[in-house]
Design an enzyme around this catalytic site. Structure first.
Site, PDB file in Angstrom:
ATOM      1  N   HIS A  88      -0.521 110.535 -24.724  1.00 22.59           N
ATOM      2  CA  HIS A  88       0.930 110.747 -24.728  1.00 22.59           C
ATOM      3  C   HIS A  88       1.497 110.250 -26.062  1.00 22.59           C
ATOM      4  O   HIS A  88       2.088 109.160 -26.141  1.00 22.59           O
ATOM      5  CB  HIS A  88       1.524 109.979 -23.544  1.00 22.59           C
ATOM      6  N   SER A  97       8.425 113.363 -23.938  1.00 24.85           N
ATOM      7  CA  SER A  97       8.349 112.842 -22.581  1.00 24.85           C
ATOM      8  C   SER A  97       9.596 113.236 -21.796  1.00 24.85           C
ATOM      9  O   SER A  97       9.908 114.418 -21.661  1.00 24.85           O
ATOM     10  CB  SER A  97       8.129 111.329 -22.631  1.00 24.85           C
ATOM     11  N   ASP A 100      -3.444 113.807 -22.344  1.00 24.23           N
ATOM     12  CA  ASP A 100      -2.281 113.072 -21.864  1.00 24.23           C
ATOM     13  C   ASP A 100      -2.445 112.848 -20.361  1.00 24.23           C
ATOM     14  O   ASP A 100      -2.382 113.802 -19.570  1.00 24.23           O
ATOM     15  CB  ASP A 100      -1.011 113.873 -22.148  1.00 24.23           C
TER      16      ASP A 100
END
Length: 664
Positions: free
Chosen positions: A343, A206, A312
Site C-alpha cells: 500500500h 487509499s 497491497d
C-alpha cells in the site's frame, strides 16, 4: 472484440477551460526535444506563478445533509491555495482536489503530514507535494475535510452517502451549483466561479482515492479526471470476500478512527447504525450497495488513472481489478500503473517518473494540452524492483481465459496442474489450520502437509504471463456447518522482489530529501527519498482469493452447511500481471483460513475436494496455446528453446527512463 475507448476529454472540456488554455499559452513553456528538427511542439505548464504570494483561504460548503442530526445542514471545510496572478488578471484556473478524512487524525503521505493553520485560521501547510508543484503552474489545489473530520460538520459514515457528498458538494460549488461560506457558522457567501473554470481533477491514496472513485461514479459534471491510488472500489470487498470476514470486518471502528473529537461525541448513533447495517456474517445489505462504486461505473464521465500495488494486502488488488473491468466495459478513458509494492504511493516508489507523468496527465485533462499522454501505452507494470514494462492495451488483447485442472499426485496434498481433468472419484483432503497461511503452504508445496491441497505444473520451458483476474471453482465436502476457503496462485522459484511484507511494504525511507515545487517556511516541497526494499525469495504469491463455503448458492448470503454434503463455490481471485519465468513452476493451492488475512470460521473443518469438479480459469497471455508451449517439456536430446519475452511484453526498463515524446 476489443471495446472502443470512450474519449471523454474532447467531448467534455468546458468552454471556460478552452478560453483559459488559450490565455495560459502566454505563460506556458513551449518545449521541443533537443536536436529534433521539425518535431512537434510539446506544450507544458510552467512554474511562472509565485507560491509564496498565493491566495490561501478556507470555505465551508453546504452538503445538503444533516448527518449528525443537529437540525442544521452539514458544512464541510475546503482549504484552498491558488496563484494570485491569474485572479488579478481575471483568468480562471482548474482545480486539483484531494478529499480526505486523514488531514487531522493521521496525516498524509510517507511522512504523515497534517494540515496546519495560522492564527487567522487560514491554511499554512497543505500535506503532500500537489500544492507546491502545481500552484506555480497555474492550478488551484483544494484539500477537503470529509464530513465529521478535522474542521467539518457531520459524521463520517465510511464510504456512504455523507463521505461521497462531502466531496461532490465541493465539485458542485466550484461549478456554481452549491453554496459555500467564509466561516463554519456564518452567512457570508464564498463564490468559486470568479476564479475557477469548474474543471476538477481528484487525486488521492487509499480512502482519498476511494472518494475519488465514489464521486466519479455519481457522474457529477465538471469532474474531468480522477487518479485513485490504492483505492477501494466497493467497501464490502474491503471487509469481506464472498462472505468470509477480512480483518476486523465492520466499518464502524474506522468512523471512530477518523472523526474529530467533537464528532466522536455526537456520532455514536451513526456508528451504531453502521454496525447494524453491515453485519459480521458477510451478508450483503443495502448499506453495501450504497458503498459499491463498481455498479455505477457506467455513470463515470471522467478519465481514470489507476495506480495500485499488486501486493497491497490493505486495499487488495481485487479492488482495482473489478473497477478496471467495469470501466473498460463502459469504454471509459483510462490508464494504469501496477507496482510490486504493498500500500504505497507512486511518489515513494517511482518519484521522478510519477511527478512528470502526473504533470502531463493534469495538463492534458484540465488545461487541454495536446501532449500525447492519451496516446501512450495504457499500462506501466513493475516486473522487478525498479524495472518497468509497458503495454499498449491492458490486459493485452491476446489474453484469453484458460482452464487448468488439478490432478492427483504421488503423495497426498501434492498434486498436478494441467489441462487434463482428473478422473471421477479423485479427491484431496485437508484440515483448516488458522495458524498457517499462504506462505506456509507455498513453502511446503512439495510436502504432504495436512493443512492444504497443492497442485503444480511441470517446470516451464517458456515464460508464462498472467494478466487480469482469475476464477477458481471448488467442489468441497465439509465435516462441519461452517468453512472458509482460500485459493492462491504461486510462482515457485527463486526471485528478488520488493519486500511487501516488511514495514515499508517494499520501500525504505532514506534521510536525504529532494524538492518538488516551491516552498515557504510553513510548507516545504522537500521530501525524504526512498529506495526499493527487496527480499530474496523461493516463491512469490501471485494472486489470492477467499470465500465462505456457505455462499455456494448465493454469493451475497451465507447458509449453514450440512456435513458430508458436497458444495460448489467459485472464488474470485485478485487481478494481477505476473510473468512466471522459464525454469519456475506455477502452483494452485487451496486451503482454509489464510493466517493474518482471513478470520477463521467458528469450527475447524476438514474438507474433501472433488478434483473432477474443481478447476482454475486463468487469464493467460496467449491463452491455452501459450500454456501448452510453456509446459511441453524438452524433447530428449534436444536443447531447450531460447529465452524470449512472453506475448505482449516490452523489454523492462529502469525507473527514470524518458517518456516517449518528452524532452529529457
Amino acid at each position: 472484440m476489443p471495446i472502443r475507448v470512450r474519449r471523454t476529454r474532447r467531448a467534455r472540456l468546458s468552454c471556460r477551460t478552452l478560453v483559459t488554455a488559450a490565455a495560459a499559452a502566454l505563460t506556458t513553456a513551449l518545449l521541443t526535444p533537443s536536436g529534433a528538427q521539425g518535431a512537434p511542439v510539446v506544450r507544458e505548464s510552467a512554474p511562472v506563478h509565485s507560491y509564496a504570494d498565493a491566495i490561501r483561504e478556507s470555505v465551508w460548503v453546504d452538503t445538503g445533509l444533516d448527518g449528525d442530526g443537529d437540525g442544521r445542514a452539514d458544512r464541510v471545510a475546503a482549504d484552498i491555495i491558488r496563484p494570485r496572478e491569474p485572479a488579478a488578471a481575471g483568468r480562471k484556473i482548474p482545480v486539483i482536489m484531494d478529499a480526505s478524512p486523514y488531514y487531522a487524525c493521521c496525516g498524509r503521505g510517507n511522512e504523515s503530514q497534517k494540515k496546519t493553520y495560522g492564527a487567522d485560521g487560514d491554511p499554512v501547510q497543505f500535506p503532500l507535494f500537489y500544492d507546491n508543484y502545481f500552484v506555480p503552474r497555474g492550478y488551484a489545489f483544494v484539500a477537503v475535510d470529509l464530513a465529521g473530520t478535522n474542521r467539518s460538520d457531520g459524521c463520517d459514515d465510511v464510504g456512504g452517502r455523507s463521505d461521497v457528498q462531502s466531496a461532490k458538494a465541493v465539485v458542485d460549488w466550484l461549478n456554481g451549483r452549491a453554496r459555500a461560506y467564509t466561516s463554519r457558522t456564518g452567512h457570508e457567501r464564498a463564490r468559486a466561479t470568479t476564479w475557477s473554470t469548474g474543471d476538477v481533477g481528484m487525486i488521492g491514496k487509499s480512502w482519498d482515492g476511494t472518494i475519488a472513485n465514489g464521486v466519479a461514479a455519481t457522474g457529477v459534471e465538471g469532474l474531468r479526471t480522477i487518479v485513485p491510488i490504492g483505492a477501494i472500489s466497493s467497501w464490502y470487498d474491503y471487509f469481506h470476500s464472498q462472505g468470509a470476514p477480512l480483518y476486523d470486518a465492520n466499518p464502524s471502528w474506522l468512523s471512530d478512527y477518523v472523526n474529530s473529537p467533537e464528532a466522536s461525541e455526537r456520532c455514536g448513533a451513526v456508528q451504531d447504525r453502521i454496525t447494524a447495517a453491515t453485519p459480521y456474517s458477510g451478508d450483503w445489505t443495502p448499506a453495501w450497495t450504497e458503498r459499491d462504486h463498481v455498479r455505477d461505473a457506467g455513470k463515470v464521465k471522467a478519465s481514470v488513472f489507476v495506480v495500485h500495488g499488486q501486493q497491497d494486502l490493505n486495499v487488495r488488488a481485487n479492488h482495482f481489478g473489478q473497477w478496471w473491468d467495469a470501466l473498460a466495459a463502459h469504454g471509459v478513458e483510462r490508464k494504469i500503473w501496477l507496482s510490486q509494492t504493498g500500500h504505497v504511493d507512486p511518489f515513494d516508489f517511482r518519484r521522478a517518473d510519477w511527478v512528470r507523468t502526473l504533470h502531463r496527465w493534469f495538463d492534458h485533462y484540465l488545461l487541454g494540452h495536446e501532449n500525447g499522454i492519451d496516446r501512450e501505452p495504457m499500462a506501466d507494470i513493475e516486473r522487478a524492483p525498479d524495472r518497468w514494462s509497458t503495454d499498449r492495451f491492458w490486459p493485452p488483447r491476446t489474453t484469453a481465459p484458460t482452464e487448468l485442472r488439478p490432478g492427483k499426485g504421488a503423495a497426498p496434498g501434492v498434486g498436478t496442474l494441467g489441462r487434463t481433468p482428473a478422473p471421477p472419484g479423485a479427491t484431496e483432503t485437508f484440515t483448516d489450520d488458522p495458524d498457517l497461511g499462504e506462505n506456509d503452504w507455498a513453502a511446503g508445496i512439495d510436502s504432504p502437509t495436512p493443512a492444504k491441497a497443492g497442485f503444480v505444473t511441470r517446470t516451464l520451458t517458456r515464460d508464462l504471463r498472467l494478466s487480469g483476474s482469475s476464477r477458481v471453482t471448488v467442489t468441497a465436502t465439509p465435516t462441519t456447518r461452517t468453512a472458509h476457503l482460500t485459493a492462491v496462485l504461486v510462482d515457485l522459484g527463486p526471485d528478488t522482489i520488493r519486500d511487501y511484507a516488511a514495514p515499508g511494504e517494499g520501500i525504505t525511507t532514506l534521510t536525504e530529501r529532494t524538492c518538488w515545487g516551491a516552498s515557504t517556511s510553513g510548507d516545504s516541497a522537500c521530501y525524504k527519498e526512498t529506495e526499493a526494499h527487496t527480499a530474496d525469495v523461493g516463491h512469490t504469491v501471485v494472486s489470492r482469493g477467499w470465500a465462505d463455503l456457505g455462499t455456494w448458492a448465493d454469493p451475497r448470503k451465507g447458509r449453514p452447511l450440512t456435513p458430508g454434503t458436497a458444495y460448489t463455490v467459485t472464488l474470485r481471485l485478485a487481478a494481477t500481471d505476473h510473468v512466471v519465468p522459464a525454469g519456475h513452476r506455477l502452483a494452485l493451492i487451496i486451503g482454509g483460513t489464510d493466517k493474518d488475512l482471513l478470520d477463521p470460521p467458528s469450527t475447524t473443518p476438514t474438507l474433501t475436494l472433488d478434483l473432477a469438479r474443481t478447476s482454475a480459469r486463468l487469464p493467460l497471455v496467449g491463452g491455452p496455446t501459450a500454456f501448452a508451449r510453456a509446459t511441453a517439456g524438452h524433447a530428449q536430446g534436444r536443447p531447450a528453446p531460447a529465452e524470449r519475452a512472453p506475448d505482449g511484453l516490452t523489454a523492462p526498463q529502469r525507473s527514470g527512463h524518458p517518456i516517449p515524446g518528452e524532452p529529457r
